[in-house]
Design a protein around this motif. Structure first.
Motif, mmCIF file in Angstrom:
data_model
loop_
_atom_site.group_PDB
_atom_site.id
_atom_site.type_symbol
_atom_site.label_atom_id
_atom_site.label_comp_id
_atom_site.label_asym_id
_atom_site.label_seq_id
_atom_site.Cartn_x
_atom_site.Cartn_y
_atom_site.Cartn_z
ATOM 1 N N LEU A 4 -34.372 52.308 -33.416
ATOM 2 C CA LEU A 4 -33.273 52.887 -32.650
ATOM 3 C C LEU A 4 -33.041 54.354 -32.985
ATOM 4 C CD1 LEU A 4 -30.669 49.971 -32.767
ATOM 5 C CD2 LEU A 4 -32.102 50.657 -30.856
ATOM 6 N N PHE A 5 -33.354 54.737 -34.208
ATOM 7 C CA PHE A 5 -33.090 56.101 -34.650
ATOM 8 C C PHE A 5 -34.370 56.919 -34.802
ATOM 9 C CE2 PHE A 5 -29.535 53.525 -36.140
ATOM 10 C CZ PHE A 5 -28.498 54.210 -35.532
ATOM 11 N N ASP A 6 -35.402 56.570 -34.060
ATOM 12 C CA ASP A 6 -36.667 57.296 -34.109
ATOM 13 C C ASP A 6 -36.668 58.343 -32.996
ATOM 14 O OD1 ASP A 6 -39.215 58.108 -34.660
ATOM 15 O OD2 ASP A 6 -40.161 56.449 -33.580
ATOM 16 N N PHE A 7 -36.408 59.592 -33.358
ATOM 17 C CA PHE A 7 -36.333 60.685 -32.390
ATOM 18 C C PHE A 7 -37.608 61.520 -32.380
ATOM 19 C CE2 PHE A 7 -31.825 59.936 -33.404
ATOM 20 C CZ PHE A 7 -31.387 59.636 -32.126
ATOM 21 N N SER A 8 -38.710 60.966 -32.875
ATOM 22 C CA SER A 8 -39.944 61.743 -32.960
ATOM 23 C C SER A 8 -40.486 62.106 -31.574
ATOM 24 C CB SER A 8 -40.995 60.990 -33.766
ATOM 25 O OG SER A 8 -41.321 59.780 -33.126
ATOM 26 N N GLU A 9 -40.340 61.212 -30.595
ATOM 27 C CA GLU A 9 -40.825 61.535 -29.258
ATOM 28 C C GLU A 9 -40.012 62.639 -28.611
ATOM 29 O OE1 GLU A 9 -42.193 59.036 -25.967
ATOM 30 O OE2 GLU A 9 -42.405 57.496 -27.511
ATOM 31 N N MET A 31 -38.736 70.144 -13.239
ATOM 32 C CA MET A 31 -38.424 68.799 -13.716
ATOM 33 C C MET A 31 -38.406 68.760 -15.243
ATOM 34 S SD MET A 31 -40.595 65.290 -13.374
ATOM 35 C CE MET A 31 -41.788 65.924 -14.514
ATOM 36 N N HIS A 32 -39.392 69.366 -15.883
ATOM 37 C CA HIS A 32 -39.442 69.356 -17.341
ATOM 38 C C HIS A 32 -38.289 70.167 -17.943
ATOM 39 C CE1 HIS A 32 -43.017 67.053 -18.135
ATOM 40 N NE2 HIS A 32 -43.634 67.678 -17.149
ATOM 41 N N THR A 33 -37.926 71.255 -17.315
ATOM 42 C CA THR A 33 -36.795 72.049 -17.803
ATOM 43 C C THR A 33 -35.499 71.261 -17.702
ATOM 44 O OG1 THR A 33 -37.910 74.075 -17.110
ATOM 45 C CG2 THR A 33 -35.546 74.214 -17.505
ATOM 46 N N ILE A 34 -35.275 70.585 -16.595
ATOM 47 C CA ILE A 34 -34.069 69.777 -16.432
ATOM 48 C C ILE A 34 -34.051 68.635 -17.438
ATOM 49 C CG2 ILE A 34 -32.887 68.190 -14.850
ATOM 50 C CD1 ILE A 34 -33.770 70.082 -12.583
ATOM 51 N N ASN A 35 -35.209 68.008 -17.691
ATOM 52 C CA ASN A 35 -35.279 66.946 -18.693
ATOM 53 C C ASN A 35 -34.927 67.469 -20.078
ATOM 54 O OD1 ASN A 35 -36.016 64.977 -16.900
ATOM 55 N ND2 ASN A 35 -38.198 65.123 -17.336
ATOM 56 N N LYS A 36 -35.420 68.635 -20.440
ATOM 57 C CA LYS A 36 -35.128 69.209 -21.749
ATOM 58 C C LYS A 36 -33.654 69.533 -21.888
ATOM 59 C CE LYS A 36 -39.718 71.072 -22.486
ATOM 60 N NZ LYS A 36 -40.567 72.246 -22.629
ATOM 61 N N VAL A 37 -33.058 70.093 -20.854
ATOM 62 C CA VAL A 37 -31.632 70.426 -20.899
ATOM 63 C C VAL A 37 -30.792 69.162 -21.016
ATOM 64 C CG1 VAL A 37 -29.730 71.368 -19.523
ATOM 65 C CG2 VAL A 37 -31.874 72.616 -19.694
ATOM 66 N N SER A 38 -31.141 68.130 -20.270
ATOM 67 C CA SER A 38 -30.346 66.901 -20.323
ATOM 68 C C SER A 38 -30.487 66.208 -21.676
ATOM 69 C CB SER A 38 -30.740 65.954 -19.192
ATOM 70 O OG SER A 38 -32.069 65.518 -19.337
ATOM 71 N N MET A 39 -31.672 66.239 -22.273
ATOM 72 C CA MET A 39 -31.829 65.644 -23.612
ATOM 73 C C MET A 39 -31.049 66.426 -24.658
ATOM 74 S SD MET A 39 -35.654 64.147 -23.999
ATOM 75 C CE MET A 39 -36.572 65.505 -23.315
ATOM 76 N N LEU A 40 -31.044 67.748 -24.550
ATOM 77 C CA LEU A 40 -30.268 68.556 -25.489
ATOM 78 C C LEU A 40 -28.775 68.278 -25.341
ATOM 79 C CD1 LEU A 40 -32.006 72.042 -25.448
ATOM 80 C CD2 LEU A 40 -31.749 70.499 -27.380
ATOM 81 N N MET A 41 -28.300 68.177 -24.115
ATOM 82 C CA MET A 41 -26.879 67.891 -23.889
ATOM 83 C C MET A 41 -26.509 66.523 -24.452
ATOM 84 S SD MET A 41 -26.293 69.435 -20.082
ATOM 85 C CE MET A 41 -24.702 68.698 -19.903
ATOM 86 N N PHE A 42 -27.369 65.529 -24.279
ATOM 87 C CA PHE A 42 -27.116 64.200 -24.805
ATOM 88 C C PHE A 42 -27.052 64.224 -26.325
ATOM 89 C CE2 PHE A 42 -28.823 60.233 -26.565
ATOM 90 C CZ PHE A 42 -27.833 59.354 -26.125
ATOM 91 N N LEU A 43 -28.009 64.895 -26.974
ATOM 92 C CA LEU A 43 -28.019 64.960 -28.430
ATOM 93 C C LEU A 43 -26.816 65.719 -28.981
ATOM 94 C CD1 LEU A 43 -31.810 65.536 -29.116
ATOM 95 C CD2 LEU A 43 -30.478 63.448 -29.490
ATOM 96 N N VAL A 44 -26.414 66.787 -28.324
ATOM 97 C CA VAL A 44 -25.218 67.531 -28.750
ATOM 98 C C VAL A 44 -23.985 66.653 -28.607
ATOM 99 C CG1 VAL A 44 -23.708 69.473 -28.151
ATOM 100 C CG2 VAL A 44 -26.171 69.818 -28.356
ATOM 101 N N GLY A 45 -23.876 65.926 -27.509
ATOM 102 C CA GLY A 45 -22.742 65.019 -27.324
ATOM 103 C C GLY A 45 -22.724 63.902 -28.341
ATOM 104 N N LEU A 46 -23.886 63.381 -28.669
ATOM 105 C CA LEU A 46 -23.988 62.329 -29.674
ATOM 106 C C LEU A 46 -23.569 62.844 -31.054
ATOM 107 C CD1 LEU A 46 -24.934 59.368 -29.845
ATOM 108 C CD2 LEU A 46 -27.159 60.247 -30.525
#
Length: 56
Positions: A4-9, A31-46
């Motif tokens: 659950l906590f494996d963020f290597s990918e 598409m890749h830029t939007i994916n990167k931004v959304s993952m960063l936003m999710f991690l910051v929120g987490l």
């Protein structure tokens, strides 16, 4: 639980080298830029939620 906590990918997604044999176009780069931004936003929120719960 360990999986659950494996963020290597996620980390390797941000620091991947460009493949010179692959043809790129605007839609794919967008598409890749939007994916990167959304993952960063999710991690910051987490991280924010974890800190908020820890300071209670």
């Amino acid at each position: 639980m360990k999986g659950l906590f494996d963020f290597s990918e996620v980390a390797t997604y941000f620091f991947r080298k460009k493949d010179p044999n692959r043809k790129t176009n605007f839609n794919l780069r967008t598409m890749h830029t939007i994916n990167k931004v959304s993952m960063l936003m999710f991690l910051v929120g987490l991280i924010y939620l974890v800190f908020k719960l820890m300071t209670r």
